[in-house]
Design a protein around this motif. Structure first.
Motif, mmCIF file in Angstrom:
data_model
loop_
_atom_site.group_PDB
_atom_site.id
_atom_site.type_symbol
_atom_site.label_atom_id
_atom_site.label_comp_id
_atom_site.label_asym_id
_atom_site.label_seq_id
_atom_site.Cartn_x
_atom_site.Cartn_y
_atom_site.Cartn_z
ATOM 1 N N GLY A 186 26.970 3.571 31.977
ATOM 2 C CA GLY A 186 26.464 4.884 32.292
ATOM 3 C C GLY A 186 26.702 5.945 31.244
ATOM 4 N N LEU A 187 27.286 5.576 30.094
ATOM 5 C CA LEU A 187 27.535 6.581 29.055
ATOM 6 C C LEU A 187 26.272 6.890 28.262
ATOM 7 N N VAL A 188 25.534 5.866 27.875
ATOM 8 C CA VAL A 188 24.245 6.040 27.203
ATOM 9 C C VAL A 188 23.156 5.818 28.246
ATOM 10 N N PRO A 189 22.369 6.829 28.572
ATOM 11 C CA PRO A 189 21.394 6.687 29.658
ATOM 12 C C PRO A 189 20.301 5.679 29.326
ATOM 13 N N LEU A 190 19.895 4.927 30.349
ATOM 14 C CA LEU A 190 18.895 3.878 30.213
ATOM 15 C C LEU A 190 17.624 4.244 30.973
ATOM 16 N N HIS A 191 16.517 3.665 30.538
ATOM 17 C CA HIS A 191 15.274 3.873 31.274
ATOM 18 C C HIS A 191 15.168 2.918 32.455
ATOM 19 N N ALA A 192 15.852 1.768 32.371
ATOM 20 C CA ALA A 192 15.796 0.766 33.435
ATOM 21 C C ALA A 192 17.198 0.191 33.633
ATOM 22 N N ALA B 20 11.876 6.335 26.517
ATOM 23 C CA ALA B 20 13.175 6.132 27.139
ATOM 24 C C ALA B 20 14.084 7.311 26.794
ATOM 25 N N PRO B 21 15.144 7.539 27.581
ATOM 26 C CA PRO B 21 16.094 8.593 27.213
ATOM 27 C C PRO B 21 16.623 8.449 25.789
ATOM 28 N N VAL B 22 16.938 7.226 25.378
ATOM 29 C CA VAL B 22 17.443 7.018 24.017
ATOM 30 C C VAL B 22 16.418 7.482 22.988
ATOM 31 N N THR B 23 15.165 7.117 23.187
ATOM 32 C CA THR B 23 14.114 7.525 22.248
ATOM 33 C C THR B 23 14.031 9.045 22.170
ATOM 34 N N ASP B 24 14.083 9.700 23.317
ATOM 35 C CA ASP B 24 14.030 11.158 23.313
ATOM 36 C C ASP B 24 15.206 11.771 22.571
ATOM 37 N N ARG B 25 16.411 11.210 22.742
ATOM 38 C CA ARG B 25 17.576 11.775 22.046
ATOM 39 C C ARG B 25 17.396 11.674 20.525
ATOM 40 N N ILE C 130 23.135 9.662 21.092
ATOM 41 C CA ILE C 130 22.513 9.010 22.256
ATOM 42 C C ILE C 130 23.368 9.041 23.515
ATOM 43 N N ALA C 131 24.663 9.337 23.389
ATOM 44 C CA ALA C 131 25.546 9.337 24.559
ATOM 45 C C ALA C 131 25.542 10.715 25.216
ATOM 46 N N ARG C 132 24.393 11.072 25.766
ATOM 47 C CA ARG C 132 24.236 12.366 26.429
ATOM 48 C C ARG C 132 23.556 12.140 27.773
ATOM 49 N N ARG D 135 17.189 10.752 34.358
ATOM 50 C CA ARG D 135 16.356 9.584 34.633
ATOM 51 C C ARG D 135 17.160 8.322 34.877
ATOM 52 N N ASP D 136 18.406 8.297 34.416
ATOM 53 C CA ASP D 136 19.270 7.145 34.645
ATOM 54 C C ASP D 136 20.134 7.436 35.869
ATOM 55 N N TYR D 137 19.795 6.800 36.984
ATOM 56 C CA TYR D 137 20.496 7.059 38.233
ATOM 57 C C TYR D 137 21.870 6.402 38.281
ATOM 58 N N THR D 138 22.210 5.594 37.281
ATOM 59 C CA THR D 138 23.548 5.007 37.214
ATOM 60 C C THR D 138 24.463 5.779 36.274
ATOM 61 N N ALA D 139 23.924 6.778 35.580
ATOM 62 C CA ALA D 139 24.741 7.532 34.625
ATOM 63 C C ALA D 139 25.873 8.237 35.361
#
Length: 463
Positions: free
Chosen positions: A197-203, A106-111, A227-229, A233-237
């Motif tokens: 949309g501040l913290v990107p999500l995978h789903a 997930a984006p969070v994991t990558d950050r 994590i707030a970058r 991948r998060d189309y709602t960000a």
């Protein structure tokens, strides 16, 4: 190193890494605490001590060579089990066989990994995240670090238990109706449900957010800085102005603050909870804020409609299972989602429209205020074995009327402990703000944390 070093704030750990503290020692101390507390707390779903040691070794080498990836390199962290980590199954709390295996992070994991942080493991959650407890058909019962007889809250159940027990300073949960903030109130933690949309999500999904659980506001803010970058991948960000996560406490003088003690729906507020929140509001008033009562703005019909839509959504998942798999789902969840099976398309659309109604009502009611104070939940922690605080799956969720409006509106909402019941259970204060002002909300929470006096948790009692 001593066990007390592990209980340092994350920023203090980072500073000590820069002066010779070895990330391997911190990791070993964390592993020892996990081994000691985990048989009772049951906070971790996936925990690989050897991988933890390898990651800590890599961090130690980076610090030794001056190539650390960030100031947070080597700091221990956990992620909720529904936040994908490549190659690890994502069962979402259910014992249904053959859970999906994450193909990527997930984006969070990558950050977290990009910052060099050491992931201690994935934390437990109840079936599909649809309970506000640590009761799971897969994991059994996750328990409160303050008192194992009590719930830690949910659905970020393991994150709440791990944070309170001091497995490490930083923990990431998810929240669609209160799932970060409810463990916050029932485990005495500092948390944040961030702006949409501040913290990107995978789903991404309506109301869903990922955010920090920690023992202090400063630690929650530090984790937000990681994590707030943005992530494509998060189309709602959405783009937000840069936030100052390190400003520290903010003086409330001159702020207009709403105080909501009646949500207008759900369970009545326990008198001890209301009294603790009123005392907290009094401190804001003493600090120069204009504290104004705020009337209820979400109706019982709106709460029931949201609950009904979630039932139908979960029934779609449940009904897709074969008979053997259905038998493995927690009976409470099976009965709860069955309440959504008979709604037709028109009713389901009407239920879905309740989300927008609550969004509109929340924004309109809170717009005049810089901050809104309220309880997090109407009640204190309940027995760990109970799936819900109001333990009747045929009733709408009675405990989320203070939290779910901010999921729908997308506004940030933090928690910080503001008192205790007569028998010692923690009571959380929710501090909500305008969308995109997450740093200001945390600064207000940090100010309250600095003046709350004997409402501060004594973490030595749980470590």
């Amino acid at each position: 190193m001593t066990k007390q070093t592990l209980d340092l704030p994350a920023a203090a750990l980072a500073e000590r890494f820069g002066h010779g503290l070895d990330p391997r020692e911190v990791a070993e101390t964390a592993l020892a605490r996990i081994a000691e507390r985990e048989p009772v707390l049951n906070a971790l779903y996936h925990h690989d001590p050897e991988q933890v040691r390898r990651d800590a070794e890599a961090s130690a080498q980076r610090w030794a060579s001056g190539t650390q990836l960030s100031p947070c390199d080597g700091i221990p962290v956990t992620v909720k089990e529904n936040i994908p980590r490549a190659g690890i199954p994502v069962p979402s709390g259910t014992a249904v066989p053959n859970p999906p295996v994450a193909a990527s992070n997930a984006p969070v994991t990558d950050r977290l990994l990009e910052a060099g942080m050491v992931i201690l493991g994935s934390t437990t959650m109840p079936d599909w995240g649809m309970l506000s407890s640590g009761v799971s058909s897969l994991h059994g019962i996750t328990r409160n670090a303050w008192d194992p007889r009590l719930t830690t809250g949910g659905s970020s159940a393991g994150a709440g238990a791990a944070a309170a027990a001091g497995y490490g300073p930083l923990h990431v949960g998810t929240d669609i109706g209160g799932s970060i903030r409810l463990p916050g109130t029932w485990a005495g933690l500092a948390t944040l449900k961030p702006s949409v949309g501040l913290v990107p999500l995978h789903a991404p999904y309506t109301g869903r957010a990922a955010g920090p659980l920690a023992r202090s506001v400063a630690d929650a803010a530090l984790l937000m800085s990681v994590i707030a970058r943005p992530d494509a991948r998060d189309y709602t960000a959405r783009p937000y102005p840069a936030m100052d996560w390190f400003s520290g406490p903010a003086d409330p003088a001159g702020l207009r603050v709403g105080l909501q003690l009646d949500a207008g729906s759900g369970a009545p507020v326990d008198p001890e909870v209301a009294a603790a929140v009123e005392r907290a509001a009094g401190l804001f008033a003493q600090g120069g804020a204009a504290v104004v009562p705020l009337a209820p703005f979400m109706t019982a019909e709106q709460l029931a409609g949201i609950d009904a839509f979630w039932r139908t959504r979960s029934w779609a998942d449940y009904s897709a299972l074969d008979e053997a798999a259905r038998a493995l789902v927690l009976p409470y969840i099976a009965r709860w989602c069955a309440g959504g099976k008979d709604y037709d398309g028109i009713q389901t659309v009407r239920h879905f429209h309740r989300f927008a109604e609550v969004q509109e009502a929340t924004r309109a009611a809170t717009e005049p205020f810089d901050l809104v104070l309220s309880p997090v939940a109407p009640m204190a922690a309940f027995p760990a074995e109970d799936p819900m605080p109001v333990n009747d799956p045929d009733l709408p969720m009675a405990h989320i009327s203070f939290t779910v409006p901010y999921n729908m509106s997308g506004q940030p909402a933090a928690t910080v402990n503001c008192g205790f019941t007569g028998d010692g259970r923690t009571i959380g204060l929710q501090i909500a703000g305008r969308i995109g002002e997450d740093d200001r909300v945390l600064a207000a929470a940090a100010w309250f944390e600095s003046v709350r006096g004997d409402a501060a948790p004594d973490w030595s009692q749980v470590a």
